[in-house]
Write a protein that holds these residues in place. Structure first.
Motif, PDB file in Angstrom:
ATOM      1  N   PHE A  33       0.842  -1.193   0.000  1.00  0.00           N
ATOM      2  CA  PHE A  33       0.000   0.000   0.000  1.00  0.00           C
ATOM      3  C   PHE A  33       0.885   1.253   0.000  1.00  0.00           C
ATOM      4  O   PHE A  33       1.904   1.301   0.671  1.00  0.00           O
ATOM      5  CB  PHE A  33      -0.867   0.030   1.270  1.00  0.00           C
ATOM      6  CG  PHE A  33      -1.600  -1.258   1.536  1.00  0.00           C
ATOM      7  CD1 PHE A  33      -0.988  -2.294   2.211  1.00  0.00           C
ATOM      8  CD2 PHE A  33      -2.908  -1.424   1.096  1.00  0.00           C
ATOM      9  CE1 PHE A  33      -1.658  -3.490   2.460  1.00  0.00           C
ATOM     10  CE2 PHE A  33      -3.588  -2.610   1.336  1.00  0.00           C
ATOM     11  CZ  PHE A  33      -2.960  -3.643   2.011  1.00  0.00           C
ATOM     12  N   TYR A  35       0.642   5.331   0.904  1.00  0.00           N
ATOM     13  CA  TYR A  35      -0.128   6.377   1.566  1.00  0.00           C
ATOM     14  C   TYR A  35       0.613   7.705   1.444  1.00  0.00           C
ATOM     15  O   TYR A  35       1.827   7.745   1.274  1.00  0.00           O
ATOM     16  CB  TYR A  35      -0.292   6.074   3.064  1.00  0.00           C
ATOM     17  CG  TYR A  35      -1.232   4.958   3.409  1.00  0.00           C
ATOM     18  CD1 TYR A  35      -0.823   3.633   3.363  1.00  0.00           C
ATOM     19  CD2 TYR A  35      -2.545   5.227   3.816  1.00  0.00           C
ATOM     20  CE1 TYR A  35      -1.685   2.604   3.702  1.00  0.00           C
ATOM     21  CE2 TYR A  35      -3.412   4.207   4.163  1.00  0.00           C
ATOM     22  CZ  TYR A  35      -2.973   2.895   4.110  1.00  0.00           C
ATOM     23  OH  TYR A  35      -3.829   1.878   4.446  1.00  0.00           O
ATOM     24  N   LEU A  45      -4.855   6.892   1.557  1.00  0.00           N
ATOM     25  CA  LEU A  45      -4.422   5.743   0.769  1.00  0.00           C
ATOM     26  C   LEU A  45      -4.428   6.122  -0.701  1.00  0.00           C
ATOM     27  O   LEU A  45      -5.438   6.586  -1.223  1.00  0.00           O
ATOM     28  CB  LEU A  45      -5.363   4.555   1.013  1.00  0.00           C
ATOM     29  CG  LEU A  45      -5.085   3.310   0.184  1.00  0.00           C
ATOM     30  CD1 LEU A  45      -3.735   2.714   0.539  1.00  0.00           C
ATOM     31  CD2 LEU A  45      -6.185   2.277   0.385  1.00  0.00           C
ATOM     32  N   TYR A  48      -3.124   0.412  -3.860  1.00  0.00           N
ATOM     33  CA  TYR A  48      -2.581  -0.794  -3.256  1.00  0.00           C
ATOM     34  C   TYR A  48      -2.542  -1.940  -4.259  1.00  0.00           C
ATOM     35  O   TYR A  48      -3.290  -1.953  -5.251  1.00  0.00           O
ATOM     36  CB  TYR A  48      -3.297  -1.188  -1.972  1.00  0.00           C
ATOM     37  CG  TYR A  48      -4.640  -1.839  -2.111  1.00  0.00           C
ATOM     38  CD1 TYR A  48      -5.793  -1.077  -2.146  1.00  0.00           C
ATOM     39  CD2 TYR A  48      -4.773  -3.226  -2.148  1.00  0.00           C
ATOM     40  CE1 TYR A  48      -7.035  -1.669  -2.224  1.00  0.00           C
ATOM     41  CE2 TYR A  48      -6.010  -3.822  -2.243  1.00  0.00           C
ATOM     42  CZ  TYR A  48      -7.149  -3.036  -2.272  1.00  0.00           C
ATOM     43  OH  TYR A  48      -8.382  -3.621  -2.360  1.00  0.00           O
ATOM     44  N   ASP A  56      -6.589  -1.146  -6.507  1.00  0.00           N
ATOM     45  CA  ASP A  56      -7.398   0.060  -6.352  1.00  0.00           C
ATOM     46  C   ASP A  56      -6.484   1.273  -6.376  1.00  0.00           C
ATOM     47  O   ASP A  56      -5.657   1.435  -5.487  1.00  0.00           O
ATOM     48  CB  ASP A  56      -8.181   0.002  -5.038  1.00  0.00           C
ATOM     49  CG  ASP A  56      -9.173   1.158  -4.881  1.00  0.00           C
ATOM     50  OD1 ASP A  56     -10.070   1.043  -4.037  1.00  0.00           O
ATOM     51  OD2 ASP A  56      -9.036   2.173  -5.599  1.00  0.00           O
ATOM     52  N   SER A  58      -7.846   4.413  -6.826  1.00  0.00           N
ATOM     53  CA  SER A  58      -8.786   5.531  -6.778  1.00  0.00           C
ATOM     54  C   SER A  58      -8.271   6.697  -5.937  1.00  0.00           C
ATOM     55  O   SER A  58      -8.754   7.816  -6.063  1.00  0.00           O
ATOM     56  CB  SER A  58     -10.146   5.066  -6.241  1.00  0.00           C
ATOM     57  OG  SER A  58     -10.019   4.524  -4.941  1.00  0.00           O
TER      58      SER A  58
ATOM     59  N   GLY B  96     -10.582  -4.777   1.372  1.00  0.00           N
ATOM     60  CA  GLY B  96      -9.407  -4.692   0.526  1.00  0.00           C
ATOM     61  C   GLY B  96      -8.286  -3.835   1.041  1.00  0.00           C
ATOM     62  O   GLY B  96      -7.590  -3.204   0.250  1.00  0.00           O
ATOM     63  N   GLY B  97      -8.082  -3.807   2.331  1.00  0.00           N
ATOM     64  CA  GLY B  97      -6.914  -3.104   2.837  1.00  0.00           C
ATOM     65  C   GLY B  97      -7.059  -1.607   2.914  1.00  0.00           C
ATOM     66  O   GLY B  97      -6.104  -0.895   3.164  1.00  0.00           O
ATOM     67  N   LYS B  98      -8.251  -1.100   2.700  1.00  0.00           N
ATOM     68  CA  LYS B  98      -8.429   0.347   2.728  1.00  0.00           C
ATOM     69  C   LYS B  98      -8.536   0.828   4.163  1.00  0.00           C
ATOM     70  O   LYS B  98      -9.615   0.956   4.712  1.00  0.00           O
ATOM     71  CB  LYS B  98      -9.693   0.727   1.964  1.00  0.00           C
ATOM     72  CG  LYS B  98      -9.549   0.672   0.471  1.00  0.00           C
ATOM     73  CD  LYS B  98     -10.781   1.260  -0.203  1.00  0.00           C
ATOM     74  CE  LYS B  98     -10.574   1.355  -1.689  1.00  0.00           C
ATOM     75  NZ  LYS B  98     -11.714   1.981  -2.368  1.00  0.00           N
ATOM     76  N   LEU B  99      -7.402   1.107   4.752  1.00  0.00           N
ATOM     77  CA  LEU B  99      -7.402   1.723   6.068  1.00  0.00           C
ATOM     78  C   LEU B  99      -7.651   3.207   5.892  1.00  0.00           C
ATOM     79  O   LEU B  99      -6.856   3.892   5.269  1.00  0.00           O
ATOM     80  CB  LEU B  99      -6.058   1.503   6.761  1.00  0.00           C
ATOM     81  CG  LEU B  99      -5.663   0.077   7.091  1.00  0.00           C
ATOM     82  CD1 LEU B  99      -4.443   0.059   7.991  1.00  0.00           C
ATOM     83  CD2 LEU B  99      -6.800  -0.683   7.738  1.00  0.00           C
ATOM     84  N   ILE B 100      -8.765   3.688   6.396  1.00  0.00           N
ATOM     85  CA  ILE B 100      -9.116   5.092   6.288  1.00  0.00           C
ATOM     86  C   ILE B 100      -8.806   5.752   7.625  1.00  0.00           C
ATOM     87  O   ILE B 100      -9.471   5.480   8.625  1.00  0.00           O
ATOM     88  CB  ILE B 100     -10.605   5.280   5.933  1.00  0.00           C
ATOM     89  CG1 ILE B 100     -10.952   4.464   4.686  1.00  0.00           C
ATOM     90  CG2 ILE B 100     -10.909   6.763   5.745  1.00  0.00           C
ATOM     91  CD1 ILE B 100     -10.190   4.852   3.451  1.00  0.00           C
TER      92      ILE B 100
END
Lengths: 118, 111
Positions: A33, A35, A45, A48, A56, A58, B96-100
């Motif tokens: 990932f 960031y 983010l 990844y 993704d 986006s 899917g790993g999206k740590l916000i």
């Protein structure tokens, strides 16, 4: 275990130049990932990968940003051309397969690259 | 993705217990609650994760009430080295790993 390794730690460049940030994930991690962290927007983010494939993107701010993962042990984030508003700390993280993709002890961040575009 | 709300900053003194509460009113059934810690010039570091009731590890405890609309990170007997930003994240393992990351809570521990 050396952890997630990012290079360089600091980068200062002039507006318009190409910048390449590098990341070596932890061996055996199959998700990576990217960031970006700024005071104004916090941690965002950008993109990844799973098994070297972008899943993704986006969060990538615009076409000037691109990321690649040519193999399981290396990834790059490129900005071309760079602009002053790209100044930020860029973090790379990797995670262990099968432990769930929502954070957790197997989701490890690198120490970041501080980018300054003047 | 469930939105989280936590205090922007907190002050404490060495040796005290610190409790940071996070609100997540629209948490979904499959969501987990995860806390990260970030020191200056370093990447975030996982502290603790839970789904319900109480979770404890060598670093902290996480208290989650039955309705799961909030959670409290408890740091026992803090030291100066616990000065950091603490992030509360809520999400599904399948997202899917999206740590916000939200704004986090900046904890300052004084001597």
């Amino acid at each position: 275990d050396a952890g997630v390794i990012q290079s360089p730690r600091h980068e200062v460049t002039e507006m318009g130049q190409e910048v390449t940030l590098r990341c070596k994930p932890i061996s055996g991690h199959n998700s990576l990932f990217w960031y970006r962290q700024t005071m104004m927007r916090g941690l965002e983010l950008l993109i990844y990968f799973n098994n070297n494939v972008p899943i993704d993107d986006s969060g990538m701010p615009e076409d000037r940003f691109s990321a690649k993962m040519p193999n399981a042990s290396f990834s790059t984030l490129k900005i071309q051309p760079s602009e002053p508003r790209d100044s930020a700390v860029y973090f790379c993280a990797s995670s262990i397969p099968g432990t769930g993709l929502f954070g957790g002890p197997g989701y490890t961040f690198g120490s970041g690259t501080r980018l300054t575009v003047v | 993705l469930a939105k989280t709300t936590q205090p922007i900053s907190m002050d404490s003194y060495e040796g005290q217990e610190v409790n940071i509460t996070c609100s997540h009113n629209n948490i979904a059934t499959n969501d987990y609650i995860t806390w990260y810690q970030q020191f200056p010039s370093q990447g975030p570091r996982f502290i603790i994760q839970g789904y319900k009731t109480k979770v404890t590890n060598e670093v902290a405890s996480l208290f989650i009430p039955a309705d799961r609309k909030s959670s409290t990170l408890s740091l026992p007997r803090v030291s100066l080295s616990d000065t950091a930003v603490y992030y509360c994240l809520v999400g599904d393992k399948n997202q899917g790993g999206k740590l916000i990351f939200g704004q986090g809570t900046e904890l300052s521990v004084k001597p």
